[in-house]
Write a protein that holds these residues in place. Structure first.
Motif, PDB file in Angstrom:
ATOM      1  N   LEU A 174       0.814  -1.177   0.040  1.00  0.00           N
ATOM      2  CA  LEU A 174       0.114   0.178   0.010  1.00  0.00           C
ATOM      3  C   LEU A 174       0.854   1.197  -0.164  1.00  0.00           C
ATOM      4  O   LEU A 174       1.305   1.715   0.898  1.00  0.00           O
ATOM      5  CB  LEU A 174      -0.999   0.171   1.269  1.00  0.00           C
ATOM      6  CG  LEU A 174      -2.085  -1.144   1.329  1.00  0.00           C
ATOM      7  CD1 LEU A 174      -2.744  -0.874   2.651  1.00  0.00           C
ATOM      8  CD2 LEU A 174      -3.108  -0.869   0.352  1.00  0.00           C
ATOM      9  N   SER A 184       0.454   4.415   2.518  1.00  0.00           N
ATOM     10  CA  SER A 184      -0.167   4.477   3.799  1.00  0.00           C
ATOM     11  C   SER A 184       0.979   3.854   4.699  1.00  0.00           C
ATOM     12  O   SER A 184       1.842   3.214   4.689  1.00  0.00           O
ATOM     13  CB  SER A 184      -1.320   3.179   3.546  1.00  0.00           C
ATOM     14  OG  SER A 184      -1.525   2.539   4.640  1.00  0.00           O
ATOM     15  N   VAL A 199      -8.613  -2.835   1.296  1.00  0.00           N
ATOM     16  CA  VAL A 199      -8.497  -2.418  -0.018  1.00  0.00           C
ATOM     17  C   VAL A 199     -10.238  -2.422  -0.569  1.00  0.00           C
ATOM     18  O   VAL A 199     -10.502  -1.435  -1.138  1.00  0.00           O
ATOM     19  CB  VAL A 199      -7.821  -3.371  -1.026  1.00  0.00           C
ATOM     20  CG1 VAL A 199      -8.167  -2.972  -2.475  1.00  0.00           C
ATOM     21  CG2 VAL A 199      -6.371  -3.017  -0.576  1.00  0.00           C
ATOM     22  N   ARG A 211     -10.198   0.963  -3.325  1.00  0.00           N
ATOM     23  CA  ARG A 211      -8.716   1.076  -4.071  1.00  0.00           C
ATOM     24  C   ARG A 211      -8.535  -0.177  -4.755  1.00  0.00           C
ATOM     25  O   ARG A 211      -8.931  -1.322  -4.487  1.00  0.00           O
ATOM     26  CB  ARG A 211      -7.741   1.527  -3.079  1.00  0.00           C
ATOM     27  CG  ARG A 211      -7.845   2.641  -2.549  1.00  0.00           C
ATOM     28  CD  ARG A 211      -6.977   2.852  -1.452  1.00  0.00           C
ATOM     29  NE  ARG A 211      -5.509   2.851  -1.762  1.00  0.00           N
ATOM     30  CZ  ARG A 211      -4.462   3.071  -1.006  1.00  0.00           C
ATOM     31  NH1 ARG A 211      -4.446   3.548   0.329  1.00  0.00           N
ATOM     32  NH2 ARG A 211      -3.290   2.925  -1.589  1.00  0.00           N
ATOM     33  N   VAL A 244      -5.194  -2.573  -5.555  1.00  0.00           N
ATOM     34  CA  VAL A 244      -3.804  -2.834  -5.381  1.00  0.00           C
ATOM     35  C   VAL A 244      -3.476  -4.223  -5.735  1.00  0.00           C
ATOM     36  O   VAL A 244      -4.263  -5.007  -5.747  1.00  0.00           O
ATOM     37  CB  VAL A 244      -3.785  -2.589  -3.812  1.00  0.00           C
ATOM     38  CG1 VAL A 244      -4.578  -3.466  -3.000  1.00  0.00           C
ATOM     39  CG2 VAL A 244      -2.052  -2.513  -3.286  1.00  0.00           C
TER      40      VAL A 244
END
Lengths: 219, 172
Positions: free
Chosen positions: B33, B36, B78, B83, B85
């Motif tokens: 990530l 993050s 996620v 998102r 990823v």
């Protein structure tokens, strides 16, 4: 390092209690006991099919379907229970070795249906026209009852990466075991009947369980 | 070893385990990530480890278990964040274990090697754990260099299959 994770670690360590690791053996024992109880229930309340009644009195069965049909679904259920045992852990996944019994059972049934479709198509239609309400309701209701037991004993402790699949396999397992038990009573051996009504009942149970898995097996 | 002790209720072992895991988990999430700090996910993973610690099989390697728990938390995160990823599923358990505590990684590898044929396990042990070259392993085992390479390649594939890598992500 921030304080929050350290505090969390302290809290978790302070709250630690011994746990009994999840073991597959109690699930297998419970499944075997449930299959035996279901078969006894069907035997005494529905009555055995004539060939099974004859076997009880020491006579050989006139048709192999008397024992092969329960065996077919018992093997299917055992394969699905095996998959449930694997899938219940975070790192668990569906393995080809657990799918093998399911594939073999399905292949046998499809092969029998194809043979009948080509060699005796009238038999296929005869099988489909048989009354099947008792068959399907028994398999679905019994399978769902077994699913409740399995959920309480095993699934509620699971931490799967595949909740839908685990649910479906659990429903397949309990539905197939119930179908095996019901086969003690039912003497409708048409391949079309077995594939549509028996497998249909099992599929309904698996579908309901898959939906429940999606809703309730997240962690 | 630590996880087994934790299942038996050993608070000190459990605290050691969580503290050893924390940097590995942080690194695991930060690698996947970007942007993050991963700290929230680390805490969620530690909580899940705590609540689901009974699902760890004491006879199995620990690394695939904790990696699966972490992967689940990552996928949940996620999904919630909407998102996209890439979730790496091919953690190399034999090679770079990141910041995985050495004793945990070594025990995992030893447990996995026991599931391979004796010759193959010995060759992989010499090459990957004792870091001998192919030629040195060849001399030690009396096998040709190409046979050693083949044994290592096939053995690693078997080990990957045993820990369930390259199997796709979690469902729904």
């Amino acid at each position: 390092m921030s304080d929050a994770p350290d505090k969390l670690i302290d809290d978790l360590a302070g709250a630690l209690r011994p746990v009994r690791p999840l073991q597959a053996r109690p699930m297998w024992l419970a499944a075997a006991a449930a299959l035996a109880m279901a078969a006894l229930y069907i035997f005494f309340y529905y009555g055995p099919r004539p060939e099974i009644a004859a076997m009880v009195h020491g006579q050989p069965p006139k048709t192999m379907m008397a024992w092969f049909k329960p065996l077919l679904f018992a093997v299917t259920g055992a394969g699905a229970f095996w998959a449930v045992a694997d899938l219940a852990r975070p790192e668990g996944r569906l393995r080809s070795r657990t799918l093998l019994p399911l594939m073999v059972a399905l292949a046998i049934e499809v092969a029998a249906l194809l043979r009948d479709a080509f060699m005796q198509p009238a038999e296929v239609m005869t099988g489909l026209q048989q009354p099947a309400i008792l068959c399907m309701t028994t398999i679905v209701c019994g399978g769902l009852a077994g699913l409740i037991v399995l959920w309480r004993l095993w699934l509620k402790r699971a931490a799967t990466s595949y909740p839908v699949l685990l649910g479906a396999m659990a429903g397949l397992a309990t539905g197939a075991f119930m179908a095996a038990a019901y086969a003690v009573h039912c003497d409708r051996d048409w391949s079309s009947y077995i594939l549509v009504y028996y497998a249909g009942g099992v599929a309904i149970t698996a579908g309901v369980a898959a939906w429940l898995g999606k809703r309730f097996l997240r962690w | 070893m630590l996880m087994r002790a934790a299942q038996a209720g050993d608070q000190r072992a459990y605290r050691d385990l969580l503290q050893q895991l924390r940097p590995w988990l942080l690194s695991y999430f930060r690698r996947r990530l970007k942007g993050s700090d991963g700290e929230d996910l680390v805490q969620m993973t530690l909580l899940s480890l705590h609540t689901k610690r009974d699902t760890y099989d004491p006879a199995a390697p620990f690394m695939p278990w904790i990696a699966a728990v972490a992967r689940n938390k990552l996928i949940d995160h996620v999904r919630r964040a909407g998102r996209r990823v890439e979730v790496e599923l091919d953690e190399d358990l034999i090679g770079d274990g990141g910041d995985l505590p050495a004793d945990l990684a070594r025990r995992d590898v030893e447990m996995l090697l026991k599931q391979l044929p004796k010759d193959q396990a010995r060759i992989i042990g010499l090459h990957k754990l004792k870091e001998l070259s192919v030629e040195e392993v060849s001399a030690a085992t009396g096998k040709s260099s190409s046979a050693v390479k083949v044994a290592v390649h096939r053995g690693l594939k078997k080990l990957q299959a045993l820990v369930g890598v390259k199997t796709g992500g979690a469902d729904e």
